[in-house]
Design a protein around this motif. Sequence first.
Motif, short mmCIF file in Angstrom:
data_model
loop_
_atom_site.label_atom_id
_atom_site.label_comp_id
_atom_site.label_asym_id
_atom_site.label_seq_id
_atom_site.Cartn_x
_atom_site.Cartn_y
_atom_site.Cartn_z
N TRP A 63 0.64 -1.31 -0.09
CA TRP A 63 -0.21 -0.13 0.15
C TRP A 63 0.98 1.64 0.00
CZ3 TRP A 63 -4.99 -0.69 3.56
CH2 TRP A 63 -5.88 -1.78 2.77
N VAL A 64 0.52 1.91 -0.75
CA VAL A 64 1.31 3.34 -1.07
C VAL A 64 0.39 4.77 -0.35
CG1 VAL A 64 3.10 4.80 -2.56
CG2 VAL A 64 2.58 2.58 -2.78
N ASN A 65 1.41 5.76 -0.43
CA ASN A 65 0.67 6.90 0.88
C ASN A 65 1.66 7.88 -0.38
OD1 ASN A 65 -1.60 5.68 1.90
ND2 ASN A 65 -0.96 6.23 3.88
N ILE A 66 0.70 9.01 -0.60
CA ILE A 66 1.92 9.90 -1.38
C ILE A 66 1.20 10.82 -0.86
CG2 ILE A 66 2.34 10.83 -4.06
CD1 ILE A 66 1.58 8.10 -5.01
N ASP A 67 2.32 11.78 -0.44
CA ASP A 67 2.00 12.74 0.53
C ASP A 67 2.42 14.51 -0.59
OD1 ASP A 67 0.38 12.40 2.58
OD2 ASP A 67 2.70 11.68 3.48
N ILE A 77 -3.06 4.37 -2.06
CA ILE A 77 -2.80 3.34 -2.90
C ILE A 77 -3.17 2.64 -2.03
CG2 ILE A 77 -2.05 2.27 -5.42
CD1 ILE A 77 -0.57 5.16 -5.90
N THR A 78 -4.24 1.01 -2.73
CA THR A 78 -4.28 0.17 -2.11
C THR A 78 -3.76 -0.77 -3.16
OG1 THR A 78 -6.13 0.04 -2.75
CG2 THR A 78 -5.24 0.48 -0.04
N SER A 150 -7.37 7.11 -4.16
CA SER A 150 -8.05 7.20 -3.51
C SER A 150 -7.37 9.19 -2.91
CB SER A 150 -9.03 7.02 -2.20
OG SER A 150 -9.57 6.03 -2.02
N LEU A 151 -8.27 10.07 -3.30
CA LEU A 151 -7.86 11.25 -2.89
C LEU A 151 -8.10 11.86 -2.30
CD1 LEU A 151 -5.19 13.86 -3.74
CD2 LEU A 151 -7.43 14.23 -5.32
#
Length: 184
Positions: A63-67, A77-78, A150-151
């Motif tokens: 799973w990715v988080n883009i801050d 992102i999952t 998701s945003l």
Amino acid sequence: MRIFLIFFCIVFCSSCGDDVVVKPGAMLRLEYPMPTYKTVNMDCPFTFEINEHGLMQLKNNCWVNIDYPGMKATIYITYRSIKNNNLDSLLYDAQKLTYDHTIKADAIIEQPRVDSIHKVYGMFYMINGNAATQSQFYVTDSIRHFVTGSLYFESKPNFDSIYPAAVYLRNDIRNIMETISWKN
């Protein structure tokens, strides 16, 4: 009577001055840097390009988080692997998550993604209005891999205020969808 006349003269003389001019409402102009994309290589069954202005955090299970700290926004992102013919349930969950926002959304615009050469199929949802999220997407190869995203902004949803940032980040999401590739 004299006092009234003196008071009237003082008020009359002191009221002279510049005319009041109503100024037009100002519009906030937000400018964001031109995106520069780089490929992210990670120990996951997929890879994609992200904006260099985003800060990527890799979580468990790919799973990715883009801050985006300047915009106070995050793209979540999952990743799920397709097992035991669960593609239908994964698609249902992704679509249900998007359409749960119809209560607050003014419109949900769908843009399909079909790339038969790289085996990337999906849907991009633009959610207009004061919904909690402004964009959702999913991509899959229909056999092994399923990725959703998701945003979310770290503020109370006010579509008029976050619109410029939402448009900028929607372009980043489109780039993620267009550059995602599956590892064997």
